[in-house]
Design a protein around this motif. Structure first.
Motif, PDB file in Angstrom:
ATOM      1  N   LYS A   1       0.832  -1.204   0.000  1.00  7.97           N
ATOM      2  CA  LYS A   1       0.000   0.000   0.000  1.00  7.97           C
ATOM      3  C   LYS A   1       0.871   1.261   0.000  1.00  7.97           C
TER       4      LYS A   1
ATOM      5  N   GLN B   1       2.046   1.869  -3.449  1.00  8.86           N
ATOM      6  CA  GLN B   1       0.943   2.384  -4.262  1.00  8.86           C
ATOM      7  C   GLN B   1       0.700   3.865  -3.981  1.00  8.86           C
ATOM      8  N   ILE B   2       0.789   4.251  -2.724  1.00  9.45           N
ATOM      9  CA  ILE B   2       0.592   5.652  -2.339  1.00  9.45           C
ATOM     10  C   ILE B   2       1.613   6.535  -3.049  1.00  9.45           C
TER      11      ILE B   2
ATOM     12  N   TYR C   1       3.463   5.795  -5.767  1.00  7.41           N
ATOM     13  CA  TYR C   1       3.336   5.703  -7.222  1.00  7.41           C
ATOM     14  C   TYR C   1       2.216   6.592  -7.771  1.00  7.41           C
ATOM     15  N   THR C   2       1.143   6.754  -7.028  1.00  8.12           N
ATOM     16  CA  THR C   2      -0.031   7.463  -7.542  1.00  8.12           C
ATOM     17  C   THR C   2       0.300   8.824  -8.171  1.00  8.12           C
TER      18      THR C   2
ATOM     19  N   ILE D   1       2.423   8.405 -11.623  1.00  6.20           N
ATOM     20  CA  ILE D   1       1.949   7.587 -12.745  1.00  6.20           C
ATOM     21  C   ILE D   1       2.120   8.294 -14.084  1.00  6.20           C
TER      22      ILE D   1
END
Length: 89
Positions: free
Chosen positions: A44, A47-48, A50-51, A54
Protein backbone atom coordinates in the motif's frame (compact mmCIF):
# COMPACT_ATOMS: atom_id res chain seq x y z
CA UNK A 1 11.46 16.55 -14.58
CA UNK A 2 14.38 16.74 -12.19
CA UNK A 3 14.72 15.30 -8.69
CA UNK A 4 13.71 18.55 -7.01
CA UNK A 5 10.49 18.64 -9.06
CA UNK A 6 9.71 15.05 -8.06
CA UNK A 7 10.40 15.88 -4.42
CA UNK A 8 8.09 18.90 -4.55
CA UNK A 9 5.36 16.88 -6.26
CA UNK A 10 5.47 14.08 -3.68
CA UNK A 11 5.60 16.42 -0.67
CA UNK A 12 2.70 18.47 -2.01
CA UNK A 13 0.44 15.65 -3.24
CA UNK A 14 1.05 13.29 -0.31
CA UNK A 15 1.54 15.88 2.44
CA UNK A 16 4.89 14.30 3.32
CA UNK A 17 7.15 15.51 6.09
CA UNK A 18 10.13 15.04 3.78
CA UNK A 19 11.37 13.13 0.74
CA UNK A 20 14.84 12.34 -0.55
CA UNK A 21 15.26 11.69 -4.26
CA UNK A 22 18.45 10.37 -5.87
CA UNK A 23 19.29 9.04 -9.31
CA UNK A 24 18.44 10.13 -12.82
CA UNK A 25 15.57 9.71 -15.29
CA UNK A 26 16.62 6.13 -15.93
CA UNK A 27 16.28 5.08 -12.29
CA UNK A 28 15.32 7.11 -9.23
CA UNK A 29 15.39 6.14 -5.60
CA UNK A 30 12.85 7.67 -3.26
CA UNK A 31 12.84 7.82 0.51
CA UNK A 32 9.43 9.16 1.55
CA UNK A 33 8.59 10.17 5.12
CA UNK A 34 5.08 10.98 6.24
CA UNK A 35 2.14 10.18 8.47
CA UNK A 36 0.27 8.95 5.38
CA UNK A 37 2.09 5.62 5.80
CA UNK A 38 0.81 4.89 9.32
CA UNK A 39 -0.83 1.47 9.40
CA UNK A 40 -0.23 0.82 5.68
CA UNK A 41 1.36 -2.36 4.36
CA UNK A 42 4.52 -2.13 2.26
CA UNK A 43 2.47 -2.74 -0.90
CA UNK A 44 0.00 0.00 0.00
CA UNK A 45 2.86 2.39 0.79
CA UNK A 46 4.34 1.78 -2.67
CA UNK A 47 0.94 2.38 -4.26
CA UNK A 48 0.59 5.65 -2.34
CA UNK A 49 3.93 6.93 -3.66
CA UNK A 50 3.34 5.70 -7.22
CA UNK A 51 -0.03 7.46 -7.54
CA UNK A 52 1.28 11.02 -8.13
CA UNK A 53 4.10 9.63 -10.33
CA UNK A 54 1.95 7.59 -12.74
CA UNK A 55 1.80 10.25 -15.46
CA UNK A 56 5.55 10.84 -15.32
CA UNK A 57 6.24 7.10 -15.51
CA UNK A 58 3.79 6.43 -18.35
CA UNK A 59 5.22 9.36 -20.33
CA UNK A 60 8.63 7.68 -19.86
CA UNK A 61 10.22 10.58 -17.97
CA UNK A 62 11.16 8.00 -15.33
CA UNK A 63 12.07 4.44 -16.28
CA UNK A 64 12.38 2.72 -12.88
CA UNK A 65 11.62 3.67 -9.29
CA UNK A 66 12.80 2.26 -5.95
CA UNK A 67 10.77 3.35 -2.95
CA UNK A 68 11.45 3.18 0.76
CA UNK A 69 8.78 4.73 2.97
CA UNK A 70 8.66 5.58 6.64
CA UNK A 71 6.37 7.20 9.12
CA UNK A 72 8.21 10.04 10.93
CA UNK A 73 8.63 7.78 13.97
CA UNK A 74 10.05 4.93 11.85
CA UNK A 75 12.43 7.36 10.14
CA UNK A 76 13.83 8.58 13.45
CA UNK A 77 14.26 5.01 14.69
CA UNK A 78 15.92 3.96 11.43
CA UNK A 79 18.36 6.88 11.52
CA UNK A 80 19.41 5.96 15.05
CA UNK A 81 19.72 2.23 14.34
CA UNK A 82 21.41 2.38 10.93
CA UNK A 83 23.03 5.82 11.00
CA UNK A 84 21.61 6.20 7.50
CA UNK A 85 22.45 9.87 7.03
CA UNK A 86 24.77 8.86 4.19
CA UNK A 87 21.64 8.18 2.10
CA UNK A 88 20.57 11.82 2.19
CA UNK A 89 21.34 14.03 -0.76
Amino acid sequence: MDNQDIKSLLITKLNLENAYITGDSNHIEIIAIGDIFKGASQVKRQQIVYTPLIKIITEKHIHAVSIISYTPKEWEQNKKINNSNHLLK
